[in-house]
Motif scaffolding. Structure first.
Motif, short mmCIF file in Angstrom:
data_model
loop_
_atom_site.label_atom_id
_atom_site.label_comp_id
_atom_site.label_asym_id
_atom_site.label_seq_id
_atom_site.Cartn_x
_atom_site.Cartn_y
_atom_site.Cartn_z
N ARG A 41 64.43 32.09 34.93
CA ARG A 41 62.99 32.63 34.69
C ARG A 41 62.47 33.76 35.57
O ARG A 41 61.99 34.63 35.42
N PHE A 42 62.85 33.08 36.95
CA PHE A 42 62.70 33.98 38.17
C PHE A 42 63.30 35.36 38.05
O PHE A 42 62.76 36.48 38.48
N MET A 43 64.69 35.26 37.84
CA MET A 43 65.16 36.53 37.43
C MET A 43 64.82 37.51 36.59
O MET A 43 64.88 38.78 36.65
N VAL A 44 64.33 36.87 35.45
CA VAL A 44 63.79 37.59 34.23
C VAL A 44 62.42 38.54 34.95
O VAL A 44 62.17 39.64 34.63
N TRP A 45 61.82 37.65 35.54
CA TRP A 45 60.31 38.16 36.06
C TRP A 45 60.62 39.22 36.93
O TRP A 45 60.11 40.04 36.90
N ARG A 46 61.60 38.95 37.74
CA ARG A 46 61.82 40.13 38.82
C ARG A 46 62.60 41.24 38.42
O ARG A 46 62.32 42.34 38.81
N LYS A 47 63.59 41.10 37.47
CA LYS A 47 64.48 42.10 36.90
C LYS A 47 63.89 42.96 35.82
O LYS A 47 64.01 43.94 35.53
N GLU A 103 61.29 39.15 27.80
CA GLU A 103 61.67 37.72 28.63
C GLU A 103 62.59 37.09 27.59
O GLU A 103 63.82 36.30 28.37
N MET A 104 62.55 36.89 26.55
CA MET A 104 63.27 36.02 25.50
C MET A 104 64.65 36.62 25.59
O MET A 104 65.72 35.73 25.67
N ALA A 105 64.89 37.96 25.71
CA ALA A 105 65.99 38.23 25.68
C ALA A 105 66.99 38.18 27.07
O ALA A 105 68.13 37.83 27.03
N GLY A 106 66.08 38.10 28.05
CA GLY A 106 66.84 37.97 29.29
C GLY A 106 67.16 36.43 29.34
O GLY A 106 68.36 36.23 29.61
N VAL A 107 66.38 35.37 28.99
CA VAL A 107 66.61 34.12 29.00
C VAL A 107 67.85 33.72 28.22
O VAL A 107 68.69 33.00 28.39
N GLN A 108 67.88 34.51 26.87
CA GLN A 108 69.03 34.02 26.06
C GLN A 108 70.37 34.69 26.69
O GLN A 108 71.58 34.10 26.29
N ASP A 109 70.25 35.69 27.60
CA ASP A 109 71.35 36.17 27.95
C ASP A 109 71.99 35.30 29.12
O ASP A 109 72.98 35.63 29.85
N GLY A 110 71.22 34.29 29.64
CA GLY A 110 71.69 33.48 30.71
C GLY A 110 70.91 33.40 32.12
O GLY A 110 70.98 32.99 33.00
#
Length: 275
Positions: free
Chosen positions: A177-183, A167-174
């Motif tokens: 939070r919802f997209m990180v959860w879904r993807k 999740e942290m990697a996804g958030v750092q890539d921009g």
């Protein structure tokens, strides 16, 4: 080769334990399509007369197909509500540190430990007050609410094993939070979601007490109450071969679901992958 011989006693024991069930189901199938002389176990003629409930109203409570549709709606809606709610609730309990979180977790498991039958009077009064007594939607809401604690705990266990780094990697890539959860997170817990969907559906399919008490009318009956009516109604002459035929019809979707999803059920593990 030695390991194969070591497994033989286990296979033999499981075969012996399973044999009575296999014989029972075999006799049920044979009795549903044959007739025998009174007192005889040997069939005397082949017949589809015991399956007449498929095209004829044998109980006076409507067609079996209406009960079948109601059962699919009941089980499917229950599974959908439980999975949709558990996915989001379990994620919040696993990832968010909100006030009274530990108290909420304890409350969820206590609710799951409560026997359904002890709540039936309170549920009955609430449904009457809401005008949902003897309706299919009322029973669906009750069943889904009672299954939710189990679903939330199952999905929380899967979320807990997903590394924070994903999740942290996804958030750092921009990503949001919802997209990180879904993807990123949701694919990791897919085995748990599949298991919860299947078990919630089967739990709804096999439910008997709630539809019997909370939806006694014929318009909202499901297959479990339709089957029980053969024995509960004193005005009907009990035809046990007909009863067995309805039972096989009731069990058929469960068998098909197991055959279709047995690999998923056998490969369920305790959480998301760490890849």
């Amino acid at each position: 080769m030695t390991s194969n011989f070591r497994s033989l006693p286990v296979i033999a024991l499981l075969t012996i334990l399973s044999l009575p069930l296999v014989v029972m189901y075999a006799f049920t199938l044979v009795d549903s399509i044959t007739d025998a002389e009174p007192g005889s176990l040997i069939p005397s003629e082949f017949t589809f007369h015991h399956w007449r409930f498929l095209w004829d109203d044998t109980t006076g409570r409507g067609s079996v197909w209406i009960a079948t549709i109601n059962t699919f709606i009941f089980a499917g809606s229950t599974a959908a509500i439980v999975c949709a709610t558990s996915l989001t609730s379990a994620y919040a309990l696993s990832r968010l540190n909100f006030p009274a979180r530990r108290f909420f977790l304890a409350g969820v498991i206590i609710l799951h430990a409560f026997p359904t039958i002890t709540l039936i009077i309170a549920i009955f009064l609430i449904l009457q007050f809401l005008g949902l007594f003897d309706t299919l939607i009322g029973v669906i809401m009750v069943k889904a609410a009672l299954e939710l604690p189990f679903g939330i705990w199952v999905m929380k266990g899967f979320y807990d094993t997903v590394p924070w780094e994903i999740e942290m990697a996804g958030v750092q890539d921009g990503a949001s939070r919802f997209m990180v959860w879904r993807k990123l997170v949701l694919p990791q817990v897919q085995p748990g979601l599949s298991a919860l969907l299947i078990f919630s559906f089967l739990s709804g399919w096999s439910e008997f007490i709630l539809p019997l008490v909370l939806a006694p009318g014929s318009d909202a009956q499901v297959l479990s109450t339709y089957l029980a009516y053969f024995l509960l109604d004193d005005s009907l002459e009990v035809d046990f071969n007909l009863f067995k035929s309805v039972g096989l019809f009731y069990a058929l979707p469960v068998i098909l679901i197991y055959l279709a999803f047995q690999k998923k059920l056998m490969n369920i593990y305790g959480g998301g992958s760490k890849g």
